[in-house]
Design a protein around this motif. Structure first.
Motif, PDB file in Angstrom:
ATOM      1  N   ILE A   1       1.005  -2.634  72.288  1.00 20.89           N
ATOM      2  CA  ILE A   1      -0.080  -2.131  71.961  1.00 20.89           C
ATOM      3  C   ILE A   1      -1.333  -3.039  72.170  1.00 20.89           C
ATOM      4  O   ILE A   1      -2.391  -2.535  72.662  1.00 20.89           O
TER       5      ILE A   1
ATOM      6  N   ASN B   1       5.325   1.453  74.557  1.00 22.47           N
ATOM      7  CA  ASN B   1       4.084   2.357  73.842  1.00 22.47           C
ATOM      8  C   ASN B   1       3.149   2.820  74.883  1.00 22.47           C
ATOM      9  O   ASN B   1       2.934   2.512  75.900  1.00 22.47           O
TER      10      ASN B   1
ATOM     11  N   ALA C   1       6.547  -3.740  69.596  1.00 22.66           N
ATOM     12  CA  ALA C   1       5.668  -2.650  69.778  1.00 22.66           C
ATOM     13  C   ALA C   1       4.037  -2.958  69.652  1.00 22.66           C
ATOM     14  O   ALA C   1       3.181  -2.522  70.549  1.00 22.66           O
TER      15      ALA C   1
ATOM     16  N   THR D   1      10.992  -2.301  74.056  1.00 21.41           N
ATOM     17  CA  THR D   1      10.039  -1.359  73.504  1.00 21.41           C
ATOM     18  C   THR D   1       8.868  -1.008  74.725  1.00 21.41           C
ATOM     19  O   THR D   1       8.729  -1.574  75.506  1.00 21.41           O
TER      20      THR D   1
ATOM     21  N   ARG E   1       8.957  -2.856  65.808  1.00 20.36           N
ATOM     22  CA  ARG E   1       7.675  -2.652  65.429  1.00 20.36           C
ATOM     23  C   ARG E   1       6.717  -3.712  65.972  1.00 20.36           C
ATOM     24  O   ARG E   1       5.641  -3.451  66.465  1.00 20.36           O
TER      25      ARG E   1
ATOM     26  N   SER F   1      -0.284   8.806  70.775  1.00 21.83           N
ATOM     27  CA  SER F   1       0.483   7.704  71.109  1.00 21.83           C
ATOM     28  C   SER F   1       1.960   7.948  70.787  1.00 21.83           C
ATOM     29  O   SER F   1       2.155   8.485  69.986  1.00 21.83           O
TER      30      SER F   1
ATOM     31  N   ASP G   1       6.033   5.806  70.828  1.00 21.64           N
ATOM     32  CA  ASP G   1       6.620   4.544  71.041  1.00 21.64           C
ATOM     33  C   ASP G   1       8.038   5.052  71.408  1.00 21.64           C
ATOM     34  O   ASP G   1       8.441   6.007  71.160  1.00 21.64           O
TER      35      ASP G   1
END
Length: 174
Positions: free
Chosen positions: A14, A150, A10, A148, A7, A138, A140
């Motif tokens: 982003i 996004n 990611a 990753t 995360r 959005s 992921d």
């Protein structure tokens, strides 16, 4: 703990992609529209060539406006048919490598997400649950323990502007 790290990466993708989108939004939509900035460079048309690297730039790092940077991993992130490149960047000096693409197309946001979802899933990426951040479409994707991607899409007046940020293994961008 692996989910937290994924995360975090990611989120970094982003943020990087959002920065590119914000920079792209600062340029006027057409050369006939005055810019709302005091900088004269903001009113100039977009360039479709890669700027020469700065003396401090790392070899293997590049970014450009209006085109795909040389070496952009089009197999990993192909440009959606009929889409236009707003900006792109590629840094293969980091581990994982980072790739960003901002594009625009006259298609619904759902079509953009469907195109990239199909392509990424065909390459072994798995969609993470969730389809929006706030009201912004959005998605992921994860592959393995540390790759990753996004994708976020903002649709305004029939034009979808999409931002894709990816952190992937070096072998994914060859």
């Amino acid at each position: 703990m692996k989910v937290f790290g994924q995360r975090k990466r990611a989120t970094a993708a982003i943020a990087a992609a959002g920065t590119l989108l914000a920079l792209a939004a600062c340029t006027p939509a057409s050369t006939g529209t005055p810019a709302s900035s005091t900088s004269s460079s903001a009113a100039s048309p977009q360039s479709s060539t890669t700027a020469p690297p700065s003396p401090s730039a790392e070899p293997g790092t590049s970014a450009t406006v209006g085109a795909l940077v040389p070496g952009f991993p089009q197999t990993l992130l192909p440009l959606m048919p009929a889409a236009k490149v707003v900006s792109s960047s590629f840094d293969k000096t980091t581990v994982p490598a980072t790739v960003a693409l901002v594009g625009s197309i006259t298609a619904p946001a759902a079509d953009v997400l469907a195109f990239y979802t199909k392509g990424l899933e065909a390459q072994g990426f798995k969609a993470v649950p969730g389809e929006t951040v706030g009201t912004l479409p959005s998605k992921d994707f994860l592959r393995g323990d540390n790759e990753t991607v996004n994708i976020s899409v903002m649709e305004t007046g029939g034009v979808s502007t999409f931002t894709i940020g990816a952190n992937v293994a070096a072998e994914s961008v060859k």
